[in-house]
Design a protein around this motif. Structure first.
Motif, short mmCIF file in Angstrom:
data_model
loop_
_atom_site.label_atom_id
_atom_site.label_comp_id
_atom_site.label_asym_id
_atom_site.label_seq_id
_atom_site.Cartn_x
_atom_site.Cartn_y
_atom_site.Cartn_z
N TYR A 1 -74.77 103.32 -48.18
CA TYR A 1 -75.21 104.78 -47.81
C TYR A 1 -74.14 105.51 -47.47
O TYR A 1 -73.11 105.16 -46.85
CB TYR A 1 -76.15 104.61 -46.53
CG TYR A 1 -77.63 104.30 -46.60
CD1 TYR A 1 -78.45 104.50 -47.77
CD2 TYR A 1 -78.26 103.88 -45.52
CE1 TYR A 1 -79.48 104.20 -48.01
CE2 TYR A 1 -79.41 103.60 -45.50
CZ TYR A 1 -80.16 103.67 -46.85
OH TYR A 1 -81.49 103.17 -46.82
N ALA A 2 -74.07 106.71 -48.30
CA ALA A 2 -72.93 107.64 -48.10
C ALA A 2 -72.97 108.59 -47.07
O ALA A 2 -73.19 109.69 -46.76
CB ALA A 2 -72.79 108.54 -49.37
N GLY A 3 -73.07 107.71 -45.75
CA GLY A 3 -73.08 108.55 -44.41
C GLY A 3 -74.39 109.05 -44.17
O GLY A 3 -75.50 108.43 -45.02
N ARG B 1 -65.02 109.83 -47.36
CA ARG B 1 -63.92 109.36 -48.38
C ARG B 1 -62.89 108.70 -47.81
O ARG B 1 -62.40 107.30 -48.24
CB ARG B 1 -63.22 110.65 -48.83
CG ARG B 1 -62.32 110.55 -49.89
CD ARG B 1 -61.79 111.81 -50.31
NE ARG B 1 -60.58 111.55 -51.18
CZ ARG B 1 -60.06 112.32 -52.13
NH1 ARG B 1 -60.63 113.69 -52.21
NH2 ARG B 1 -58.87 112.01 -52.91
N LYS B 2 -62.57 108.85 -46.43
CA LYS B 2 -61.46 107.89 -45.75
C LYS B 2 -62.02 106.44 -45.62
O LYS B 2 -61.26 105.60 -45.98
CB LYS B 2 -61.13 108.55 -44.44
CG LYS B 2 -60.03 107.94 -43.80
CD LYS B 2 -59.66 108.55 -42.22
CE LYS B 2 -58.62 107.73 -41.54
NZ LYS B 2 -58.50 108.24 -40.29
N ALA B 3 -63.24 106.58 -45.15
CA ALA B 3 -63.82 105.28 -44.99
C ALA B 3 -63.83 104.22 -46.08
O ALA B 3 -63.35 103.23 -46.29
CB ALA B 3 -65.30 105.35 -44.57
N LEU B 4 -64.14 104.93 -47.51
CA LEU B 4 -64.30 103.98 -48.66
C LEU B 4 -63.05 103.93 -49.22
O LEU B 4 -62.73 102.92 -49.74
CB LEU B 4 -65.07 104.91 -49.54
CG LEU B 4 -66.84 104.93 -49.50
CD1 LEU B 4 -67.49 105.77 -50.29
CD2 LEU B 4 -67.32 103.74 -49.38
N GLU B 5 -62.01 104.82 -49.16
CA GLU B 5 -60.73 104.77 -49.39
C GLU B 5 -59.91 103.36 -48.72
O GLU B 5 -59.21 102.70 -49.21
CB GLU B 5 -59.74 105.97 -49.26
CG GLU B 5 -60.13 107.00 -50.27
CD GLU B 5 -59.39 108.16 -49.74
OE1 GLU B 5 -59.27 109.02 -51.04
OE2 GLU B 5 -59.11 108.34 -48.86
N LYS C 1 -66.67 101.80 -35.83
CA LYS C 1 -67.60 100.82 -35.59
C LYS C 1 -68.57 100.48 -37.02
O LYS C 1 -68.68 99.42 -37.59
CB LYS C 1 -68.85 101.02 -34.57
CG LYS C 1 -69.99 100.13 -34.40
CD LYS C 1 -70.88 100.47 -33.38
CE LYS C 1 -72.06 99.45 -33.30
NZ LYS C 1 -72.99 99.72 -32.44
N ALA C 2 -68.85 101.88 -37.72
CA ALA C 2 -69.32 101.71 -39.04
C ALA C 2 -68.58 101.12 -40.00
O ALA C 2 -69.06 100.15 -40.78
CB ALA C 2 -69.81 102.98 -39.47
N ALA D 1 -73.01 105.49 -40.36
CA ALA D 1 -71.92 106.29 -39.62
C ALA D 1 -70.73 106.37 -40.20
O ALA D 1 -69.64 106.88 -39.61
CB ALA D 1 -71.86 105.80 -38.29
N ILE D 2 -70.35 105.87 -41.42
CA ILE D 2 -69.08 106.19 -42.13
C ILE D 2 -68.65 107.50 -42.32
O ILE D 2 -67.58 107.82 -42.85
CB ILE D 2 -68.93 105.22 -43.38
CG1 ILE D 2 -70.10 105.59 -44.49
CG2 ILE D 2 -68.97 103.66 -43.07
CD1 ILE D 2 -69.71 104.87 -45.61
#
Length: 300
Positions: free
Chosen positions: A107-109, A126-130, A84-85, A73-74
């Motif tokens: 997993y990329a979403g 992208r925001k999640a990984l940044e 949460k993710a 869910a990212i």
């Protein structure tokens, strides 16, 4: 290169039992699933289970080098789901650091045919990984984005594009040629041309096609349902994935790290020998290929 066993291949074993199996099979390390309610995995945020796994790894002489979460869910457009993710990945990073593991599968979403709002979901991914990358770097952990169906990085091209956009050394590619092969995406030469300089981890498995002309279809992310499968899983060296050429290409791109054997016994036990045999056979084949490559290099 070090050969690791992946606990996807040991669904009927506890983590300590899986580590002993990997030792007996002649492997060097382990990649462990990070997921609730899986016998051969570590529950989310369970520090005691992680410490027990660390002790078992030390006793077996099989270090845990990577964790495999199943969080998707990212890229969610729902803020609560997204947060949460992201927090689940923070837990994976913390657990990896505790174990001395230096990589976490990403997993990329979630992305499937018919889904909409690609640009918005890509921006959330992208925001999640940044956000996570600096935390991972501080913990000595790489976030390795897998070439995987059912995510936003099914292809090598999409995976490389995401990693290049993030542009952080703690975000790398998890190269899985078997995934690219059965989705009819890039062959290994194309994959290396696109993402070869970004590889931080490698999954190793093999397959045969039951119908090479069948279009790829998958309604889930973690696995392909039986009704949708046009392939069968095989031990490394008994399928169509050209591992000798792939290993040579990895060496040409200066990858000298972990090869994680992803025996798909959890999903497709009917296709494969018992884990004790499957991991041992895979390790024997890979070591033979690596020896042959070394002899070729030394003869030059």
């Amino acid at each position: 290169m070090r050969l690791a066993g992946h606990t996807l291949g040991t669904p009927d074993h506890t983590v300590p039992q899986a580590l002993e199996l990997f030792r007996a099979a002649g492997l060097d390390a382990a990649e462990v699933i990070y997921q609730n309610d899986y016998k051969s995995g570590l529950p989310l945020g369970d520090r005691r289970a992680a410490m027990e796994a660390l002790k078992a790894a030390e006793n077996a002489g099989i270090p845990i080098v990577g964790l495999t979460p199943y969080t998707t869910a990212i890229n969610s457009l729902d803020d609560a789901e997204w947060h949460k993710a992201v927090d689940e990945f923070r837990g994976a990073i913390d657990t990896a650091h505790l174990l001395g593991a230096d990589r976490v599968r990403v997993y990329a979403g979630s992305w499937h045919p018919g889904d909409t709002d690609h640009a918005e979901r890509w921006a959330k991914l992208r925001k999640a990984l940044e956000n996570l990358a600096p935390e991972a770097a501080q913990a000595g952990v790489a976030l390795c984005v897998e070439n995987h169906f059912g995510t936003m990085t099914q292809t090598a091209a999409d995976t490389a594009a995401l990693v290049r956009e993030i542009a952080h050394p703690a975000v790398r590619v998890l190269y899985d040629q078997a995934n690219l092969t059965f989705t009819h995406d890039e062959n290994y030469e194309q994959a290396f041309a696109i993402q070869g300089d970004l590889i931080g981890h490698v999954h190793v498995k093999d397959l045969i096609f039951t119908d090479p002309n069948a279009a790829f279809r998958a309604t889930e992310t973690a696995r392909v349902n039986a009704s949708e499968r046009a392939v069968r899983s095989r031990v490394v060296g008994n399928g169509v994935v050209p591992w000798s050429g792939i290993l040579a290409a990895l060496q040409q791109h200066d990858y000298d790290d972990v090869l994680s054997i992803e025996l798909e016994y959890r999903w497709h036990p009917q296709d494969l020998p018992a884990p004790e045999d499957g991991f041992r056979e895979s390790a024997t084949v890979l070591r033979s290929m690596l020896t042959d490559l070394a002899e070729v290099r030394n003869a030059r």
